[in-house]
Design a protein around this motif. Structure first.
Motif, PDB file in Angstrom:
ATOM      1  N   LEU A   9       0.821  -1.209   0.000  1.00 45.38           N
ATOM      2  CA  LEU A   9       0.000   0.000   0.000  1.00 45.38           C
ATOM      3  C   LEU A   9       0.857   1.262   0.000  1.00 45.38           C
ATOM      4  O   LEU A   9       0.591   2.201  -0.754  1.00 45.38           O
ATOM      5  CB  LEU A   9      -0.951  -0.019   1.205  1.00 45.38           C
ATOM      6  CG  LEU A   9      -2.016  -1.119   1.151  1.00 45.38           C
ATOM      7  CD1 LEU A   9      -2.648  -1.307   2.525  1.00 45.38           C
ATOM      8  CD2 LEU A   9      -3.063  -0.838   0.093  1.00 45.38           C
ATOM      9  N   PHE A  10       1.905   1.282   0.820  1.00 46.41           N
ATOM     10  CA  PHE A  10       2.809   2.435   0.827  1.00 46.41           C
ATOM     11  C   PHE A  10       3.487   2.593  -0.540  1.00 46.41           C
ATOM     12  O   PHE A  10       3.619   3.703  -1.060  1.00 46.41           O
ATOM     13  CB  PHE A  10       3.855   2.303   1.934  1.00 46.41           C
ATOM     14  CG  PHE A  10       3.313   2.475   3.322  1.00 46.41           C
ATOM     15  CD1 PHE A  10       2.592   3.611   3.679  1.00 46.41           C
ATOM     16  CD2 PHE A  10       3.532   1.507   4.291  1.00 46.41           C
ATOM     17  CE1 PHE A  10       2.093   3.780   4.971  1.00 46.41           C
ATOM     18  CE2 PHE A  10       3.042   1.672   5.583  1.00 46.41           C
ATOM     19  CZ  PHE A  10       2.316   2.802   5.919  1.00 46.41           C
ATOM     20  N   ASP A  11       3.905   1.483  -1.132  1.00 47.87           N
ATOM     21  CA  ASP A  11       4.578   1.520  -2.431  1.00 47.87           C
ATOM     22  C   ASP A  11       3.651   2.021  -3.533  1.00 47.87           C
ATOM     23  O   ASP A  11       4.071   2.796  -4.400  1.00 47.87           O
ATOM     24  CB  ASP A  11       5.115   0.128  -2.765  1.00 47.87           C
ATOM     25  CG  ASP A  11       6.163   0.157  -3.850  1.00 47.87           C
ATOM     26  OD1 ASP A  11       7.096   0.987  -3.778  1.00 47.87           O
ATOM     27  OD2 ASP A  11       6.057  -0.662  -4.785  1.00 47.87           O
ATOM     28  N   TYR A  32       5.576   9.264  -7.899  1.00 52.02           N
ATOM     29  CA  TYR A  32       6.563   9.147  -8.981  1.00 52.02           C
ATOM     30  C   TYR A  32       6.008   9.656 -10.303  1.00 52.02           C
ATOM     31  O   TYR A  32       6.723  10.280 -11.086  1.00 52.02           O
ATOM     32  CB  TYR A  32       7.009   7.699  -9.140  1.00 52.02           C
ATOM     33  CG  TYR A  32       8.042   7.227  -8.148  1.00 52.02           C
ATOM     34  CD1 TYR A  32       8.388   7.965  -7.037  1.00 52.02           C
ATOM     35  CD2 TYR A  32       8.678   6.017  -8.335  1.00 52.02           C
ATOM     36  CE1 TYR A  32       9.339   7.511  -6.138  1.00 52.02           C
ATOM     37  CE2 TYR A  32       9.630   5.554  -7.444  1.00 52.02           C
ATOM     38  CZ  TYR A  32       9.952   6.306  -6.353  1.00 52.02           C
ATOM     39  OH  TYR A  32      10.893   5.863  -5.473  1.00 52.02           O
ATOM     40  N   GLU A  33       4.751   9.371 -10.572  1.00 49.69           N
ATOM     41  CA  GLU A  33       4.124   9.869 -11.801  1.00 49.69           C
ATOM     42  C   GLU A  33       4.202  11.389 -11.855  1.00 49.69           C
ATOM     43  O   GLU A  33       4.522  11.963 -12.890  1.00 49.69           O
ATOM     44  CB  GLU A  33       2.668   9.406 -11.887  1.00 49.69           C
ATOM     45  CG  GLU A  33       2.499   7.980 -12.321  1.00 49.69           C
ATOM     46  CD  GLU A  33       2.818   7.755 -13.792  1.00 49.69           C
ATOM     47  OE1 GLU A  33       2.527   8.630 -14.635  1.00 49.69           O
ATOM     48  OE2 GLU A  33       3.373   6.700 -14.093  1.00 49.69           O
ATOM     49  N   LEU A  34       3.892  12.041 -10.747  1.00 44.85           N
ATOM     50  CA  LEU A  34       3.940  13.502 -10.699  1.00 44.85           C
ATOM     51  C   LEU A  34       5.361  14.042 -10.816  1.00 44.85           C
ATOM     52  O   LEU A  34       5.577  15.112 -11.380  1.00 44.85           O
ATOM     53  CB  LEU A  34       3.301  14.007  -9.402  1.00 44.85           C
ATOM     54  CG  LEU A  34       1.801  13.780  -9.264  1.00 44.85           C
ATOM     55  CD1 LEU A  34       1.323  14.210  -7.883  1.00 44.85           C
ATOM     56  CD2 LEU A  34       1.037  14.507 -10.354  1.00 44.85           C
ATOM     57  N   GLN A  86       7.773   4.623 -17.282  1.00 45.37           N
ATOM     58  CA  GLN A  86       8.589   4.863 -18.471  1.00 45.37           C
ATOM     59  C   GLN A  86       9.987   5.392 -18.139  1.00 45.37           C
ATOM     60  O   GLN A  86      10.873   5.409 -18.978  1.00 45.37           O
ATOM     61  CB  GLN A  86       7.872   5.830 -19.409  1.00 45.37           C
ATOM     62  CG  GLN A  86       7.849   7.275 -18.953  1.00 45.37           C
ATOM     63  CD  GLN A  86       6.969   7.604 -17.751  1.00 45.37           C
ATOM     64  OE1 GLN A  86       6.170   6.783 -17.296  1.00 45.37           O
ATOM     65  NE2 GLN A  86       7.116   8.798 -17.202  1.00 45.37           N
ATOM     66  N   TYR A  87      10.191   5.814 -16.908  1.00 42.45           N
ATOM     67  CA  TYR A  87      11.450   6.459 -16.520  1.00 42.45           C
ATOM     68  C   TYR A  87      12.657   5.557 -16.740  1.00 42.45           C
ATOM     69  O   TYR A  87      13.665   5.983 -17.308  1.00 42.45           O
ATOM     70  CB  TYR A  87      11.354   6.907 -15.061  1.00 42.45           C
ATOM     71  CG  TYR A  87      12.513   7.735 -14.575  1.00 42.45           C
ATOM     72  CD1 TYR A  87      12.748   9.006 -15.077  1.00 42.45           C
ATOM     73  CD2 TYR A  87      13.369   7.261 -13.588  1.00 42.45           C
ATOM     74  CE1 TYR A  87      13.802   9.776 -14.623  1.00 42.45           C
ATOM     75  CE2 TYR A  87      14.414   8.021 -13.123  1.00 42.45           C
ATOM     76  CZ  TYR A  87      14.633   9.279 -13.641  1.00 42.45           C
ATOM     77  OH  TYR A  87      15.681  10.041 -13.187  1.00 42.45           O
ATOM     78  N   SER A 109      16.419   4.432 -12.066  1.00 48.34           N
ATOM     79  CA  SER A 109      15.290   4.029 -11.239  1.00 48.34           C
ATOM     80  C   SER A 109      15.596   4.443  -9.802  1.00 48.34           C
ATOM     81  O   SER A 109      16.545   5.177  -9.551  1.00 48.34           O
ATOM     82  CB  SER A 109      15.057   2.518 -11.350  1.00 48.34           C
ATOM     83  OG  SER A 109      13.834   2.163 -10.745  1.00 48.34           O
ATOM     84  N   THR A 110      14.795   3.945  -8.882  1.00 48.30           N
ATOM     85  CA  THR A 110      15.034   4.231  -7.471  1.00 48.30           C
ATOM     86  C   THR A 110      15.049   2.933  -6.691  1.00 48.30           C
ATOM     87  O   THR A 110      14.486   1.923  -7.125  1.00 48.30           O
ATOM     88  CB  THR A 110      13.940   5.145  -6.884  1.00 48.30           C
ATOM     89  OG1 THR A 110      12.689   4.480  -6.985  1.00 48.30           O
ATOM     90  CG2 THR A 110      13.901   6.483  -7.589  1.00 48.30           C
ATOM     91  N   MET A 111      15.691   2.969  -5.553  1.00 45.73           N
ATOM     92  CA  MET A 111      15.728   1.823  -4.648  1.00 45.73           C
ATOM     93  C   MET A 111      15.661   2.333  -3.224  1.00 45.73           C
ATOM     94  O   MET A 111      16.356   3.290  -2.875  1.00 45.73           O
ATOM     95  CB  MET A 111      17.008   1.012  -4.842  1.00 45.73           C
ATOM     96  CG  MET A 111      17.087   0.381  -6.204  1.00 45.73           C
ATOM     97  SD  MET A 111      18.546  -0.650  -6.361  1.00 45.73           S
ATOM     98  CE  MET A 111      18.399  -1.112  -8.085  1.00 45.73           C
TER      99      MET A 111
END
Length: 168
Positions: A40-42, A49-51, A57-58, A65-67
């Motif tokens: 749920l948090f993710d 992230y979209e905003l 697509q990033y 990306s992110t981790m």
């Protein structure tokens, strides 16, 4: 669904779309399994992230990306199957290569707090497999989000650590 403007508008704090607790997420104790709090948090962070311009697509377009490097979840009140929930996301800080957020999971119709998640996320160049600076446009979006969240108080529970209670 997100109403995306250019540049994006960041609400203070960001509030996710409504989500529900799925039956297969309930464990043998009759509780929402701890793994699904993270789901749920993710999902809420995915909307952020979209905003920010870092949606699905990033990775394909930018090779980055992110981790999550660290996360601390507090389970405050049980949430049950079928309950509607929303997650707020507050950007506490960011720099050239990482950001620090605090999320709060609420029962969407009754308004009570179920759980929180504080995390530190790294921006990663996936080809080099190394932490890398955000591109300028993403840094600008993070700065807009940080400005929108600047007047918010630091959430109760932010900065806590896992430890045994001190003896007196």
């Amino acid at each position: 669904m997100l109403d995306r403007t250019d540049p994006p508008v960041f609400f203070s704090p960001f509030v996710s779309s409504p989500m529900g607790i799925e039956p297969q997420w309930i464990d043998y104790n009759g509780h929402l399994n701890m793994a699904y709090y993270h789901v749920l948090f993710d999902r809420a962070v995915d909307e952020v992230y979209e905003l920010l311009g870092m949606g699905p697509q990033y990775l394909e377009q930018r090779g980055c990306s992110t981790m999550v490097a660290e996360a601390h979840v507090r389970y405050l009140r049980e949430i049950h199957e079928g309950s509607p929930v929303r997650v707020t996301v507050q950007l506490l800080a960011h720099d050239a290569k990482r950001f620090h957020v605090f999320e709060q999971l609420y029962h969407a119709s009754e308004g009570w707090l179920s759980a929180t998640c504080e995390s530190m996320t790294l921006h990663v160049d996936m080809a080099a497999k190394k932490v890398a600076p955000f591109p300028d446009d993403i840094m600008a979006a993070l700065a807009r989000m940080q400005a929108a969240h600047a007047a918010l108080p630091v959430p109760e529970g932010a900065g806590r650590r896992v430890a045994m209670p001190e003896r007196r």
